[in-house]
Scaffold this active site. Structure first.
Site, mmCIF file in Angstrom:
data_model
loop_
_atom_site.group_PDB
_atom_site.id
_atom_site.type_symbol
_atom_site.label_atom_id
_atom_site.label_comp_id
_atom_site.label_asym_id
_atom_site.label_seq_id
_atom_site.Cartn_x
_atom_site.Cartn_y
_atom_site.Cartn_z
ATOM 1 N N LEU A 22 28.132 -15.023 84.387
ATOM 2 C CA LEU A 22 28.288 -15.581 85.759
ATOM 3 C C LEU A 22 28.604 -14.475 86.839
ATOM 4 O O LEU A 22 28.162 -14.478 87.955
ATOM 5 C CB LEU A 22 29.320 -16.692 85.973
ATOM 6 C CG LEU A 22 28.895 -17.891 85.245
ATOM 7 C CD1 LEU A 22 30.159 -18.856 85.434
ATOM 8 C CD2 LEU A 22 27.771 -18.508 85.818
ATOM 9 N N GLY A 26 42.105 -4.848 54.356
ATOM 10 C CA GLY A 26 42.354 -5.484 55.448
ATOM 11 C C GLY A 26 42.932 -6.843 55.253
ATOM 12 O O GLY A 26 44.062 -6.979 55.050
ATOM 13 N N GLU A 78 52.737 -15.661 63.547
ATOM 14 C CA GLU A 78 51.719 -14.498 64.035
ATOM 15 C C GLU A 78 50.517 -15.098 64.329
ATOM 16 O O GLU A 78 49.897 -14.798 65.534
ATOM 17 C CB GLU A 78 51.654 -13.394 63.000
ATOM 18 C CG GLU A 78 50.595 -12.417 63.386
ATOM 19 C CD GLU A 78 50.452 -11.350 62.164
ATOM 20 O OE1 GLU A 78 49.398 -10.404 62.613
ATOM 21 O OE2 GLU A 78 50.880 -11.361 61.261
#
Length: 389
Positions: A342, A137, A247
């Site tokens: 909330l 990854g 990026e």
């Protein structure tokens, strides 16, 4: 730009006109389809063509390649903000035109630019980049896909996963190892739809970003001609590193825009929702939560705007981009978590956008380099490493 934000100082009248145009486009062409796209797990290909016709793709590219020759990142920042505000964070126009296409713009020959950039600018050729693998990854040096020289081209074998635009893409820039003896010897190869041996797996089910198609890609003896190789087939690692600063800055722009959109959804909600006989916004805890997040968003937005200008001037460095990506992704998740709270029980229901935003936000601390990788980059910039004695 959000009505709750103070005036932002980096935009001029041309940017304001562009923002209005993008907002109208998103409201007309994106917003009505978001629920369908999210249910389908991918957006329609036609949205790329419509965006191309509106001049929203590859704005940086030269006019001969279909672009507008506008390198100013503020325009891409505005596109992010209005897409998230009025549409959906999972419509990955920017990945196509500002993260993937620039590899062709920087490394491609004139023939390669004419061949792919023109279609990409029109939205008729959708782009993706295939780096991530099941076992690699954030650590690109762990890539196992390989390309072997053969018959005036290269033969690619391997598998990629979590590829954004993986199903819609017509041309995929594939990162593959070209010299097993060299840990960082990679090539960038453009694999096109229909090439023998190139197959796509199922659409991957994800925690969020439901409108953005994500897929596995498989390469079984895919022959790619030399005409489809970008730059030097041994220097791909360096090419990838060149694009990471932008990026990560774009990821920061996305995160702060997403957090701001969540805040804007929640403010009217707490003014209208009642608890204990009073508007929720009249309770001290609500006021303090919203006040703190407003202050944090304003401070972070001001910094990100300044970094966009630094990048425009060619001065943004890797460690600062990593810091921006790290802190905005964390703030995004904290703000949206508060906004869900909330909203109460409604915040847990997918019919309310805030619920979907909560799921969408989680990946921002993983993609474009995980938070842990960002910390490593920042730490090394300080002269700190595990090799210190």
């Amino acid at each position: 730009m959000s009505e709750t934000q103070p005036r932002r100082l980096i935009f001029d009248s041309e940017h304001d006109q562009f923002r209005d145009s993008v907002a109208r486009f998103v409201q007309k062409e994106v917003a009505p389809h978001v629920d369908r796209w999210r249910a389908a797990g991918r957006c329609d290909r036609e949205i790329f063509e419509k965006a191309g016709a509106h001049g929203l793709l590859l704005m940086w590219a030269d006019e001969i390649d279909g672009g507008a020759g506008i390198a100013d990142l503020r325009y891409e920042q505005i596109l992010y903000e209005e897409m998230i505000r009025h549409g959906d964070i999972g419509v990955y126009l920017t990945l196509h035109s500002r993260l993937v296409a620039p590899y062709i713009g920087r490394l491609g020959s004139d023939e390669q630019k004419r061949r792919w950039l023109t279609g990409a600018a029109l939205g008729t050729t959708i782009l993706a980049v295939a780096m991530t693998e099941p076992g690699a990854g954030s650590d690109l040096a762990g890539i196992q896909a390989r390309a072997e020289r053969r018959d005036g081209g290269w033969v690619i074998n391997g598998a990629k996963t979590y590829i954004s635009n993986g199903l819609n893409a017509d041309a995929v820039i594939v990162v593959a190892r070209t010299n097993p003896a060299e840990r960082r010897a990679f090539g960038l190869f453009i694999v096109e739809r229909g090439m023998p041996g190139f197959e796509r797996g199922h659409k991957l089910a994800k925690l969020g970003l439901d409108a953005q198609d994500t897929a596995e890609l498989f390469f079984n003896d895919v022959w790619v001609p030399d005409a489809n190789v970008l730059g030097d087939a041994m220097h791909g690692f360096a090419y990838l590193a060149e694009g990471l600063i932008e990026e990560r800055l774009l990821a920061a722009c996305q995160s702060i825009a997403h957090a701001q959109a969540a805040f804007d959804l929640t403010l009217p909600y707490v003014k209208e929702r009642r608890a204990f006989g009073r508007p929720l916004g009249a309770l001290q805890n609500t006021r303090f939560v919203m006040a703190r997040r407003r202050a944090e968003l304003d401070a972070m937005q001001t910094w990100i705007d300044a970094l966009v200008m630094e990048h425009n001037a060619g001065r943004l460095d890797a460690a600062t981009a990593a810091s921006a990506k790290l802190l905005t992704s964390e703030l995004e998740n904290h703000v949206i978590d508060d906004c869900v709270q909330l909203h109460g029980g409604a915040g847990y229901m997918d019919e309310y956008r805030i619920s979907r935003m909560y799921r969408d936000a989680r990946v921002s601390r993983i993609f474009a380099g995980s938070s842990e990788i960002m910390l490593e980059i920042i730490g090394r910039s300080l002269g700190l490493s595990d090799r210190m004695e």
